[in-house]
Design a protein around this motif. Structure first.
Motif, PDB file in Angstrom:
ATOM      1  N   VAL A 232       0.857  -1.193   0.000  1.00 29.31           N
ATOM      2  CA  VAL A 232       0.000   0.000   0.000  1.00 29.31           C
ATOM      3  C   VAL A 232       0.891   1.239   0.000  1.00 29.31           C
ATOM      4  N   PRO A 233       0.423   2.334  -0.617  1.00 33.58           N
ATOM      5  CA  PRO A 233       1.211   3.574  -0.623  1.00 33.58           C
ATOM      6  C   PRO A 233       1.059   4.328   0.689  1.00 33.58           C
ATOM      7  N   GLN A 234       1.898   5.313   0.875  1.00 31.38           N
ATOM      8  CA  GLN A 234       1.909   6.094   2.105  1.00 31.38           C
ATOM      9  C   GLN A 234       0.563   6.765   2.370  1.00 31.38           C
ATOM     10  N   SER A 235      -0.109   7.249   1.324  1.00 31.08           N
ATOM     11  CA  SER A 235      -1.380   7.949   1.514  1.00 31.08           C
ATOM     12  C   SER A 235      -2.427   7.040   2.142  1.00 31.08           C
ATOM     13  N   VAL A 236      -2.411   5.763   1.818  1.00 32.84           N
ATOM     14  CA  VAL A 236      -3.351   4.802   2.402  1.00 32.84           C
ATOM     15  C   VAL A 236      -2.913   4.421   3.812  1.00 32.84           C
ATOM     16  N   PHE A 237      -1.620   4.177   3.985  1.00 35.85           N
ATOM     17  CA  PHE A 237      -1.108   3.820   5.309  1.00 35.85           C
ATOM     18  C   PHE A 237      -1.465   4.880   6.341  1.00 35.85           C
ATOM     19  N   GLU A 238      -1.358   6.147   5.961  1.00 38.31           N
ATOM     20  CA  GLU A 238      -1.600   7.229   6.907  1.00 38.31           C
ATOM     21  C   GLU A 238      -3.053   7.290   7.373  1.00 38.31           C
ATOM     22  N   THR A 239      -3.993   6.752   6.590  1.00 39.85           N
ATOM     23  CA  THR A 239      -5.393   6.729   7.024  1.00 39.85           C
ATOM     24  C   THR A 239      -5.655   5.623   8.038  1.00 39.85           C
TER      25      THR A 239
END
Length: 487
Positions: A232-239
């Motif tokens: 998963v990319p960072q934008s998804v991980f951060e959610t």
């Protein structure tokens, strides 16, 4: 299409001469033997690149606007000669560059304008500078030649010399928008974190712009019995939650794919990619590498070191020397070998053992493979590639020091004496202030340098701060290799 020209202004810039160490990836113009028909001081050359202006290549291309690079005033050449301007675009201070020929328009009073279209700059930028969408500064400089256009064949000559450059300047380029989206970081999720998004494991990269280095990697212990994974990319991980939009997940085409390498498939906004599932017989460390520009992944063995059990150490891994690696593919180091031996991936016989394949210089991981062999008892520099399954042995018959701090300078080695097991070499030598290295067999195939507490293969010269007579000792028995200088 009718073109406008961006950036016309007059600013006199003196010619300059480049350093000697720049790379020349493109062939230079062929010069005629009689030399230039003009001197550099006969030309008034002006860069018209505007510092601080962002050159938006997409907008300039859409407008049909040519980019003005330089103007110059020079003597009239007559009917049989023309001027030609070469522009060099560099991202690293002209250690490397890309070169192109400018479009050239003649104005009044022997004044010429060099231009280029935005698409040409875009193509060079993407292939040489970056594939990313961010604006970056690049440097320009120019060379000017005269070209004969007579019936006797074309000849070209530099104005000045091949080392004469004009108009060095900096341009801020904003490239065309890119369909490629690469985020700052990516994370592994799956068996390694029990599918807990908040515990996903970050893959690292070099830390530079990910469009310039789109490779991310991390090392994991892969457990037997089915080891599942997705990215998963960072934008998804951060959610902290699973994403459902395009590029919110990356995996394989078919759920449960057991391949150790292949294409990454992205969530398309409607269909999720499958999860990969590695199958291994025993817990083993692997390196996962993804390239987000090419959209590929690979799991490769991540063995920290290779042991060298054999006849010289009683077939004991813990008593053997180790080969180290920086990339989990190529391993190297010094080892005392005497007769038969093997490489092992762990300090036991329960993991991967590397023996002799049928072909000379090749390795086999087959449990029944025969032993490798070092014909002469001695110290060897050993190299192995576990991906290609190859190895080589270099027998160190002699070891000496060489350098401007040693008695023979850089012309010849001063010999050292080995210990009984060939792992420690020493000698008493009169040294002067300067530098030295360790060199094997009076040749430069194998040499060592670095620092006293970390002697490395092909390392830097080791300094001697004060002249005197020293007992010098180098120890290859353990890693890191060390050196002592006792005055």
């Amino acid at each position: 299409m009718k073109y406008k020209v961006l950036g016309l202004s007059i600013l006199l810039v003196a010619a300059f001469t480049a350093c000697d160490n720049y790379e020349e990836p493109n062939p230079q113009p062929q010069t005629n033997e009689q030399g230039s028909i003009l001197n550099a001081d006969e030309v008034a050359f002006n860069s018209i690149i505007t510092a601080g202006t962002v050159y938006d290549l997409q907008a300039l291309n859409d407008e049909g606007t040519l980019i003005g690079l330089a103007t110059f005033t020079a003597p009239e050449l007559g009917d049989y000669y023309d001027y030609k301007v070469y522009a060099q675009l560099s991202k690293d201070g002209f250690n490397t560059y890309r070169e192109f020929v400018c479009d050239l328009a003649e104005g009044e009073a022997n004044t010429y304008t060099a231009t280029i279209d935005a698409k040409t700059i875009q193509d060079i930028y993407v292939s040489y500078v970056s594939k990313g969408p961010k604006a970056k500064d690049v440097s320009f400089r120019f060379q000017l030649t005269t070209v004969s256009n007579g019936t006797g064949g074309s000849q070209e000559a530099y104005i000045g010399s091949p080392e004469t450059f004009f108009g060095q300047s900096v341009m801020t380029i904003k490239p065309f928008p890119s369909d490629l989206v690469i985020e700052e970081a990516y994370y592994l999720i799956g068996t390694a974190c029990d599918w807990d998004m908040t515990a996903a494991i970050k893959l690292s990269n070099s830390g530079i712009d990910p469009y310039d280095d789109p490779v991310f990697s991390a090392k994991f212990d892969v457990t037997p019995g089915g080891w599942w994974w997705k990215i998963v990319p960072q934008s998804v991980f951060e959610t902290g939650n699973w994403g459902s939009g395009p590029y919110s997940q990356f995996g394989v085409e078919e759920n449960g794919d057991e391949s150790f390498a292949g294409m990454l498939f992205a969530h398309d906004g409607a269909v999720e990619p499958g999860a990969g599932c590695l199958q291994v017989e025993a817990a083993t460390a692997y390196l996962l590498t993804i390239n987000m520009e090419e959209g590929v992944y690979e799991f490769s063995l991540a063995i920290e070191c290779l042991y060298t059990p054999g006849g010289s150490n009683g077939w004991s891994q813990t008593a053997s020397q180790i080969l180290t690696t920086t990339d989990y593919v190529n391993y190297g180091g010094c080892a005392h070998l005497n007769g038969e031996f093997k490489f092992t991936s762990a300090p036991d016989w329960a993991h991967i053992n590397y023996g002799a394949a049928a072909e000379e210089g090749k390795l086999s991981t087959d449990g029944g493979a025969g032993n490798l062999c070092a014909d002469v008892d001695g110290l060897y520099y050993v190299q192995a590639n576990i991906a290609a399954l190859t190895y080589s042995l270099y027998h160190i018959e002699s070891l000496g020091i060489i350098g401007n701090a040693t008695p023979n300078g850089w012309d010849a080695s001063t010999a050292l004496t080995p210990s009984e097991d060939f792992l420690v070499w020493s000698g008493t030598v009169a040294l002067t202030e300067g530098e030295f290295k360790f060199r094997a067999n009076d040749a430069w195939d194998i040499d060592f340098g670095g620092t006293l507490d970390n002697v490395t293969y092909k390392g830097a010269n080791i300094p001697v701060a004060e002249a005197g007579t020293y007992t010098i000792t180098v120890d290859f028995s353990t890693v890191p290799y060390t050196c002592t200088l006792s005055k």
